[in-house]
Design a protein around this motif. Structure first.
Motif, PDB file in Angstrom:
ATOM      1  N   ILE A  33       0.873  -1.172   0.000  1.00  0.00           N
ATOM      2  CA  ILE A  33       0.000   0.000   0.000  1.00  0.00           C
ATOM      3  C   ILE A  33       0.914   1.227   0.000  1.00  0.00           C
ATOM      4  N   PRO A  34       0.892   2.032  -1.057  1.00  0.00           N
ATOM      5  CA  PRO A  34       1.767   3.214  -1.094  1.00  0.00           C
ATOM      6  C   PRO A  34       1.439   4.168   0.059  1.00  0.00           C
ATOM      7  N   ASP A  35       2.444   4.894   0.503  1.00  0.00           N
ATOM      8  CA  ASP A  35       2.235   5.844   1.594  1.00  0.00           C
ATOM      9  C   ASP A  35       1.155   6.865   1.248  1.00  0.00           C
ATOM     10  N   ASP A  36       1.060   7.225  -0.033  1.00  0.00           N
ATOM     11  CA  ASP A  36       0.049   8.211  -0.441  1.00  0.00           C
ATOM     12  C   ASP A  36      -1.372   7.695  -0.221  1.00  0.00           C
ATOM     13  N   THR A  96      -5.422   0.311  -4.572  1.00  0.00           N
ATOM     14  CA  THR A  96      -5.011  -0.880  -3.814  1.00  0.00           C
ATOM     15  C   THR A  96      -6.187  -1.481  -3.054  1.00  0.00           C
ATOM     16  N   LEU A  97      -7.055  -0.648  -2.478  1.00  0.00           N
ATOM     17  CA  LEU A  97      -8.215  -1.185  -1.766  1.00  0.00           C
ATOM     18  C   LEU A  97      -9.178  -1.862  -2.744  1.00  0.00           C
ATOM     19  N   ARG A  98      -9.366  -1.251  -3.909  1.00  0.00           N
ATOM     20  CA  ARG A  98     -10.236  -1.862  -4.912  1.00  0.00           C
ATOM     21  C   ARG A  98      -9.695  -3.228  -5.339  1.00  0.00           C
ATOM     22  N   ARG A  99      -8.370  -3.296  -5.617  1.00  0.00           N
ATOM     23  CA  ARG A  99      -7.767  -4.569  -6.019  1.00  0.00           C
ATOM     24  C   ARG A  99      -7.910  -5.620  -4.909  1.00  0.00           C
ATOM     25  N   ALA A 100      -7.750  -5.198  -3.670  1.00  0.00           N
ATOM     26  CA  ALA A 100      -7.862  -6.134  -2.545  1.00  0.00           C
ATOM     27  C   ALA A 100      -9.272  -6.711  -2.457  1.00  0.00           C
ATOM     28  N   VAL A 101     -10.280  -5.845  -2.566  1.00  0.00           N
ATOM     29  CA  VAL A 101     -11.667  -6.304  -2.480  1.00  0.00           C
ATOM     30  C   VAL A 101     -12.015  -7.199  -3.671  1.00  0.00           C
ATOM     31  N   GLU A 102     -11.625  -6.796  -4.861  1.00  0.00           N
ATOM     32  CA  GLU A 102     -11.940  -7.607  -6.036  1.00  0.00           C
ATOM     33  C   GLU A 102     -11.214  -8.955  -5.997  1.00  0.00           C
ATOM     34  N   TYR A 103      -9.984  -8.950  -5.512  1.00  0.00           N
ATOM     35  CA  TYR A 103      -9.273 -10.225  -5.384  1.00  0.00           C
ATOM     36  C   TYR A 103      -9.977 -11.117  -4.366  1.00  0.00           C
ATOM     37  N   PHE A 104     -10.513 -10.522  -3.296  1.00  0.00           N
ATOM     38  CA  PHE A 104     -11.252 -11.306  -2.304  1.00  0.00           C
ATOM     39  C   PHE A 104     -12.431 -12.026  -2.951  1.00  0.00           C
ATOM     40  N   TRP A 105     -13.172 -11.335  -3.777  1.00  0.00           N
ATOM     41  CA  TRP A 105     -14.299 -11.982  -4.454  1.00  0.00           C
ATOM     42  C   TRP A 105     -13.823 -13.110  -5.366  1.00  0.00           C
TER      43      TRP A 105
END
Length: 851
Positions: free
Chosen positions: A339-342, A365-374
């Motif tokens: 997760i980038p500092d920004d 990064t949050l979007r990728r994390a949620v989509e990967y979870f699905w």
């Protein structure tokens, strides 16, 4: 035994109720029972009588490095066999899983006091791994203790209702329901402790049941329990009690309310054993040992890492320790995403002033994390095995209003995904994400088969429709409920999700929570645990700084567990050896209040005596060590400045031998893997550092210690000494090819190269004298040991060594550093200086065998 024999045996027992043994035997013979069967019946009765006597009166055998009265389950037990049946029903294999649980729980029970002792107050600590089955272990310990006569069981189950309720349910399922007539309960599934009117109903002599009480570490609840136990004092004199403190580092240590109440409860119980369980024992190991507190003064035990467990090192790797080849240290799996500092300020308020009105952004990064979870959840549905639940954790802040602010954007993202399942752009993005992730961590590495995107795509509509967004915190009514069918959930939370509570089927974590201490950081890692059927799929999104902290923490854990293992393998206890904890420039080991009694320590052999007492008994291993010792003696003969021969005493001393002769020997000699302190690479590295930084340990005295009355053994044509006798502990190790002699080196041997009478010096006195006259010189002692080494008749707990070749034992004595030791890493440990301990006397017996 046949049914017919069992029937005759029961007849014999009935006769014993009416007649003396001799008359009972005569009457059995009159019934036509053959003399051979009568003898078998008498032998069986004698064995049963001995077994009953052992249960009634405390006795001791040696197990590992400790005396114990408990050596494992018996046929008549009820509670432990019930747990085994339940675990088998849940699919646990007898070997290795149930066997490992049996062994580890037996180890803990063996360190408790016998329940028939008139009074005791034991304090111990069991160190497990996060999400590794600690609850199953302490449930097994409780079952075995109940089978041997412990009556009252108090479980301190964390500080939250969720964990207390989860623990109560587990204990009822595994202890109470299989044997309902054996148990009474002071607490229920929904109700914490409330005082009961009549203590005699639970603790009176007429009540033979075990009593179970599961409470939160809450001052109000514990105060009620403490007062009720005070009122029941008349009934508690004969009540052996076991207190299990789950998450023992939380709320127990250095708290003004909880800590005194736990001590007060123990004071009401004249026969009590307190055993803390935790995966982050840092605070517990730093309690002042000299205070009347809960320092684990009696024992500290490592639970073995279960097979298939995802721990810190597996996921994050660790740094090489002293003496390790960095290339041989695992870097962990490629499951961590940055997760980038920004992005951090988009998902967590920067300051307290920013909390009110905070709205998180769905970053890339949050979007990728949620989509990967699905996607991962859909893939698990294709595989149709393992845990049926699937959970994602989002943990960015401890503040409940920040948690709640995630509800709307995540819900909006879920609804949009449901509408986009026919959108080719959306599906292409998901396909690319899946292909990228499955290429970085292959299914084959974990014995799984890759699920293709085309296989999982049909499962996506069902996954999205069943997915719930849950705010699980102290201010919400939402809770993760895994008891009513399969769950697919994205859980946003803080403290209620960060310790003890199991997140079932956790696949993805998004973690940016800032922390300041090891224990907090480790317990936040809910992603540790078992991932049966989907070990290739977990992913963690976090900052690079947090990943480095976890990597450091994996190193701390490895070193800490190495120190703890010394208690089981060396002649040390928590009152003589303080576990060291490596420090970090940006993290505290634990809360400041919990470290107030700690002292600075360092990783060092300085001032220590190291000795071998575990040996393999195979010929090849022993010949290799014999060759290494012979070469050492040959080199010492050539390079020593002076040689002292005392053949009548069985002693040779080679003075001022160059250090490279010693390090060459250490490189060639094989230490047994059960002795973590005897790590040749670490010792060699330490010697080199001392030489480089302080000029110490350049020269060594090499000694040979033999038994003048033993059979002769030749290191060289001119160097011959009698073989020592070192019998093994009977049953000291489960490995038939491993022998434990418990003690190799006598106290006086640490002074073998010192002039004058040293026989009356304590061990500390010897080390003080060495510092005066041999401040920079190390001592290495060789012990040739007879391969048979039959014990003397008085040694009832010893057995012949019975090695295939003669054994070479090694003792090392390191001088204390004068100019600061050669260590880079800084450590802290408990301060043992306030304790008054009697010196242990390593008296050398007449026949050359240590006691």
């Amino acid at each position: 035994m046949t049914d017919e024999f069992d029937g005759m045996y029961e007849t014999f027992k009935a006769l014993l109720d009416a007649f003396p043994p001799a008359e009972a035997v005569k009457r059995l013979e009159m019934l036509g029972v053959s003399p051979e069967i009568v003898q078998e019946i008498r032998e069986r009765h004698e064995q049963q009588t001995i077994r009953i006597a052992e249960l009634e009166e405390p006795h001791a055998v040696v197990l590992g490095n400790r005396d114990t009265w408990y050596t494992g389950p018996q046929d008549k037990d009820k509670c432990w066999p019930a747990i085994v049946d339940l675990l088998r029903g849940d699919g646990w294999p007898d070997n290795p899983a149930i066997r490992a649980l049996d062994d580890s729980s037996t180890r803990v029970v063996s360190l408790l006091n016998h329940p028939k002792e008139k009074s005791f107050s034991t304090r111990g600590l069991v160190v497990g791994y996060v999400q590794s089955g600690k609850t199953t272990n302490f449930t097994s310990v409780m079952a075995k203790a109940a089978d041997r006569g412990y009556k009252l069981f108090i479980v301190l189950a964390g500080i939250h209702n969720g964990l207390r309720r989860q623990t109560q349910a587990r204990l009822v399922q595994q202890l109470v329901e299989p044997n309902p007539s054996l148990w009474s309960q002071l607490t229920g599934l929904e109700a914490d402790f409330t005082p009961h009117e009549n203590p005699a109903a639970y603790f009176g002599k007429s009540n033979k049941t075990h009593v179970l009480c599961v409470v939160k570490k809450n001052a109000t609840v514990l105060r009620k329990l403490a007062r009720w136990l005070e009122k029941a004092a008349d009934y508690l004199q004969d009540c052996p009690a076991l207190i299990i403190d789950d998450e023992a580092d939380q709320a127990t240590v250095a708290t003004k309310s909880i800590n005194p109440l736990i001590l007060s409860i123990m004071q009401s119980l004249p026969r009590s054993a307190y055993v803390g369980y935790t995966a982050s024992p840092f605070a517990n190991l730093l309690i002042d040992p000299s205070a009347e507190d809960l320092y684990p003064r009696d024992f500290v035990v490592n639970l073995p890492k279960p097979e298939g467990h995802f721990g810190t090192e597996v996921l994050f790797g660790r740094y090489a320790l002293d003496g390790e080849d960095p290339e041989q240290v695992d870097d962990g799996y490629d499951m961590i995403r940055t997760i980038p500092d920004d992005d951090v300020t988009c998902v967590r308020p920067e300051t307290k002033a920013d909390i009110e009105g905070f709205e998180p952004e769905i970053t890339d990064t949050l979007r990728r994390a949620v989509e990967y979870f699905w996607l991962a959840t859909a893939a698990r549905r294709v595989r149709r095995k393992g845990n049926s639940h699937s959970t994602m954790l989002i943990h960015t802040s401890v503040n409940t209003s920040v948690h709640n602010s995630f509800k709307r954007p995540l819900q909006h993202m879920l609804e949009r995904a449901n509408r986009s399942l026919t959108d080719s752009t959306f599906l292409t993005r998901l396909r690319n994400l899946w292909e990228e992730e499955t290429a970085r961590v292959t299914a084959e590495e974990f014995g799984e088969t890759k699920v293709t995107f085309d296989d999982l795509a049909p499962e996506l509509p069902g996954v999205l429709q069943s997915c719930r967004i849950i705010m699980d915190n102290s201010s919400s009514e939402d809770r993760l409920d895994y008891e009513n069918g399969p769950v697919v959930a994205i859980a946003v939370g803080g403290n209620t999700l960060s310790r003890g509570l199991t997140l079932e089927g956790l696949s993805v974590s998004y973690f940016v929570r800032s922390v300041s201490a090891y224990d907090t950081l480790l317990q936040m890692g809910r992603w540790f645990g078992f991932r049966n059927g989907y070990a290739d799929l977990p992913r963690i999104w976090m900052t690079d700084e947090l990943a480095e902290w976890f990597r450091h923490l994996a190193t701390v854990e490895t070193e800490m567990r190495r120190d703890i293992d010394i208690y089981m393998t060396e002649a040390e206890t928590p009152l003589t050896f303080a576990v060291r904890l490596r420090t970090h420039p940006a993290l505290r080991v634990t809360a400041a209040a919990k470290m107030r009694d700690a002292v600075t320590a360092a990783s060092s052999y300085g001032g220590k005596r190291v000795q071998t007492h575990y040996f393999r008994t195979e010929a090849d291993w022993l010949r290799q060590n014999m060759s290494a010792a012979t070469n050492l003696v040959t080199s010492s003969l050539k390079n020593a400045a002076r040689i002292e021969e005392r053949p009548k005493e069985g002693r040779y001393i080679f003075r001022d031998v160059p250090h490279d002769v010693v390090t060459s020997f250490l490189a060639a000699y094989s230490f047994h893997e059960k002795s973590p302190e005897n790590d040749a690479d670490l010792i060699v590295e330490y010697i080199r550092k001392r030489i480089k930084t302080a000029g110490s340990l350049r020269r060594w005295n090499v000694a040979i210690v033999g038994n003048p009355s033993g059979d002769m053994f030749a290191f060289d044509s001119n160097v011959r000494v009698g073989l020592n006798t070192r019998a093994r502990l009977a049953g000291g190790t489960s490995d038939p090819q491993c022998a434990d002699i418990k003690t190799l080196m006598s106290r006086r041997d640490a002074a073998v190269d010192m002039d004058g009478d040293t026989s009356r010096l304590t061990e500390k006195g010897i080390m003080d004298r060495r510092r005066e006259i041999l401040p920079d010189t190390g001592l290495l002692v060789l012990y040739p040991i007879d391969k048979i080494s039959a014990p003397s008749p008085t040694k009832k707990l010893r057995a012949p060594l019975n090695a295939e070749e003669h054994v070479i034992g090694v003792g090392l004595v390191f001088p204390e550093p004068r100019h600061g030791d050669s260590t880079v890493e800084k450590y802290i440990s408990a301060d043992l200086s306030g304790l008054r301990m009697e010196d242990e006397d390593y008296t050398l017996l007449v026949d050359g065998e240590d006691g």
